[in-house]
Each structure stands twice: as C-alpha cells, then as structure tokens.
Scaffold this motif. Structure first.
Motif, PDB file in Angstrom:
ATOM      1  N   THR A  58       0.851  -1.195   0.000  1.00 27.08           N
ATOM      2  CA  THR A  58       0.000   0.000   0.000  1.00 27.08           C
ATOM      3  C   THR A  58       0.880   1.235   0.000  1.00 27.08           C
ATOM      4  OG1 THR A  58      -1.746  -1.159   1.225  1.00 27.08           O
ATOM      5  CG2 THR A  58      -1.824   1.243   1.208  1.00 27.08           C
ATOM      6  N   GLU A  72      -7.459   0.974   6.623  1.00 24.79           N
ATOM      7  CA  GLU A  72      -6.675  -0.240   6.836  1.00 24.79           C
ATOM      8  C   GLU A  72      -6.909  -0.835   8.223  1.00 24.79           C
ATOM      9  OE1 GLU A  72      -4.589  -2.091   4.895  1.00 24.79           O
ATOM     10  OE2 GLU A  72      -5.300  -0.891   3.211  1.00 24.79           O
ATOM     11  N   GLY A  76      -9.828  -2.689   6.173  1.00 23.52           N
ATOM     12  CA  GLY A  76      -8.924  -3.344   5.233  1.00 23.52           C
ATOM     13  C   GLY A  76      -8.235  -4.563   5.781  1.00 23.52           C
ATOM     14  N   TYR A  77      -7.964  -4.597   7.095  1.00 24.84           N
ATOM     15  CA  TYR A  77      -7.236  -5.721   7.689  1.00 24.84           C
ATOM     16  C   TYR A  77      -7.993  -7.032   7.519  1.00 24.84           C
ATOM     17  CZ  TYR A  77     -10.355  -5.829  11.760  1.00 24.84           C
ATOM     18  OH  TYR A  77     -11.444  -5.948  12.575  1.00 24.84           O
ATOM     19  N   ARG A  80      -7.270  -8.507   4.199  1.00 23.02           N
ATOM     20  CA  ARG A  80      -5.887  -8.971   4.113  1.00 23.02           C
ATOM     21  C   ARG A  80      -5.627 -10.172   5.026  1.00 23.02           C
ATOM     22  NH1 ARG A  80      -2.633  -5.735   6.230  1.00 23.02           N
ATOM     23  NH2 ARG A  80      -3.928  -4.012   6.958  1.00 23.02           N
ATOM     24  N   ARG A  87      -4.082  -5.655  13.825  1.00 25.02           N
ATOM     25  CA  ARG A  87      -4.522  -4.774  12.748  1.00 25.02           C
ATOM     26  C   ARG A  87      -3.822  -3.412  12.763  1.00 25.02           C
ATOM     27  NH1 ARG A  87      -9.033  -1.378  14.489  1.00 25.02           N
ATOM     28  NH2 ARG A  87      -9.428  -1.709  16.706  1.00 25.02           N
TER      29      ARG A  87
END
Length: 343
Positions: A58, A72, A76-77, A80, A87
């Motif tokens: 990123t 994120e 977003g975590y 992923r 996180r």
C-alpha cells in the motif's frame, strides 16, 4: 500529556500481561525511557518531505495517509486476513519506514525536516515525555512537553474527548467564543462552544459523543451551564473538579450527524484575577488542546475603565469603544491576550 503518557505505559503493561502469550504484543517487560505522542498531521508533514512510501503493498502519501490508514485498521485488515489483535501493527511499520527514509535524506533537506518538527511541536502535533528529570526539563523548556501551563492571570483550555470510538472528529467543525465582562461585583466569564457535524454516518463517522472539559483559573465559580440540541438521553449534568491547579467544568453532549449543537458556560473568575485588573493589567492564556484545531475563536473583553493598550494588535483585533476590545482568529497553537487600562 505527561500524566497521560505515564498512564498509557501502565495500561500497556497491564493489558499485555493479561493477554494469552500468543496474543501479547511482544516480550518486552521492562520500563520505557519515555513516550512520544504524535498526530496524523505530523506524519503527513513528514511524508511531504520523504515523498510517497509503500508499506506491505500500500502506498501512502501526504494526501491519502489519514483516510487510507483509517480504512486499513478499521476494515482493510479483514480483507488482508490480518488478526484484529495485529490490525494496528501497520502503524509501526509505516513509522519505521519513515524513520529509515528520514535518516537517508540528504543534508540539504534537514533544514526542512527541522521546520516540520518545529511547527508540529508548536501546534502540539508532537509531544514528548521522558522519565529522566533533566531531559524532561529540557523538553519543557522548548515547549514540547504537552503539559498544562501555569498561568498567573486568566486561563482557558477546552478539551473534547471523543467517546464514540470512531474517527468523527474531522467531521465536526468547532468554534469557541470567550466573553469577559467586568462589573462592580467582579469579573464574569462566558464560554460558548458551537459544534457543527458536517457528514453522514458511515463506517468511520457516527454521532459526535464528547465529554467536554473547560479548564479555568483555580477558584472559578460556576454560575450556569446550558446545552442546545443535545441528543444524549442524560440530564444536563456538570462535574466540577480541581485538576493541575485549575478548576474544571465537565459535561457530556451528543451531536447527531449533520446537525449542530452547543454548550454555554458562565462562571465568576477568582478574586486574584480582579485584583490584577485593579492594578491596571489583564492577561488571558488560551491553551490549545493537542490534536484539536479551532478554525475560529473569538475573545470579547468589556471593562469598566478605558483600555490603554492591548496585545496582540493583529489577530483581527477590533476596538468597540474605549472600554471594549475584540479579537478573532484561529487556535492552532497557544495564544496570549493582554491589555492595560488607564489609571
């Protein structure tokens, strides 16, 4: 900040010790030498010097850092496949990358880095607490300690604590008016805080739920407190306490998304402030809450005697007759207001 920093370390050790070994942050059990507090603004200013940085696929730059990081660590975590316990480790990864880039910066850019540090120190986006007494005294001398100031005249600091556990603060515009009136019975101060919630609810924004504290000179006497458009279900309650040699008035308010609200507080200043004015001088130290910029503040002082001189002469100062002065501007750093009256 010195008090908060010490409490943060206590929570760090306490929470970490209660977690199962596989979920503990790391195996560090010693004592930290200090705690450094920063806001996202400090990071974006550094990114303006280093340029974009890519961390785990990123790319962050000065324009997208805050919003992208919030996404994120909040959503977003999951995509992923990162555990909720880990996180926020990306924050440390970003800062480590920035540190490496800064130390690799050519010498001719270090003056720019110094200006970034100096500006963020002044605007309280960078604060430092060190346990070594001598080093902490030096931090205090350069104005980076984040401590509550000792003020020998009038004093004001308004502190909002977002209790909503979301990133709602950037969506709320805050303006504060401070009014001082002198009467034969003493000096009476009035603080009016206006909140304007500018965004719709989403994953990062909710109603603005804040416990607001107003720090005043020790010995101030609360006369009235009113709230407008308060959506909380609690009755209008105020807590008065003494903290760091200040009298503090605290209350809770909830501002619904896309709506406005306000807090009105009136109090009598202690006799020592009136006695200083009797000697011909008045001063107000308005301390900024770290990480909380006010785009619009106003100070309105009306006295019984003629005002001889005042400072700052700028800051949109306006005379409103011989006995009244108004200032207006922003609060991105601490401000001092002073005046003298004729004998």
């Amino acid at each position: 900040w010195p008090t908060a920093a010490q409490r943060m370390e206590w929570f760090y050790h306490k929470e970490n010790s209660l977690l199962p070994p596989k979920k503990q942050i790391n195996d560090f059990s010693g004592e930290f030498e200090g705690v450094v507090g920063i806001t996202p603004k400090f990071v974006t200013d550094l990114l303006a010097v280093t340029g974009p940085l890519t961390v785990k696929g990123t790319t962050y730059d000065q324009h997208n850092f805050t919003r992208l990081l919030e996404y994120e660590v909040e959503k977003g975590y999951v995509k992923r496949g990162v555990s909720s316990w880990k996180r926020k480790e990306v924050i440390g990864n970003i800062l480590e990358k920035i540190k490496i880039e800064l130390f690799n910066t050519p010498l001719d850019q270090w003056e720019e880095i110094y200006r970034v540090i100096q500006k963020n120190k002044d605007t309280k986006n960078l604060m430092v607490y060190l346990k070594d007494d001598y080093l902490q005294s030096r931090i205090k001398e350069i104005g980076a300690s984040g401590g509550i100031k000792k003020a020998f005249q009038d004093y004001l600091m308004v502190v909002d604590a977002n209790l909503g556990a979301r990133k709602t603060d950037p969506a709320v515009v805050k303006n504060i008016d401070y009014t001082l009136n002198e009467s034969p019975n003493g000096l009476f101060a009035q603080v009016d805080i206006k909140y304007s919630h500018t965004e719709e609810p989403d994953w990062r924004t909710s109603d603005y739920k804040t416990y607001t504290r107003i720090y005043t000179p020790q010995g101030s006497e609360l006369l009235e407190l009113d709230k407008q458009n308060d959506a909380s279900l609690k009755e209008t309650r105020v807590r008065t306490q003494t903290e760091h040699n200040k009298t503090v008035f605290g209350t809770y308010i909830r501002i619904p998304a896309e709506e406005n609200g306000s807090i009105h507080v009136k109090y009598k200043l202690p006799k020592k402030i009136s006695e200083q004015l009797d000697k011909g001088e008045y001063g107000l130290y308005w301390q900024k809450q770290p990480g909380n910029n006010m785009e619009k503040i106003r100070v309105d002082v009306q006295l019984l005697n003629r005002i001889k001189s005042y400072n700052p002469a700028g800051f949109y100062a306006e005379r409103a007759g011989e006995k009244r002065i108004r200032w207006k501007g922003e609060l991105r750093r601490d401000r001092k207001f002073e005046l003298r009256i004729k004998d």
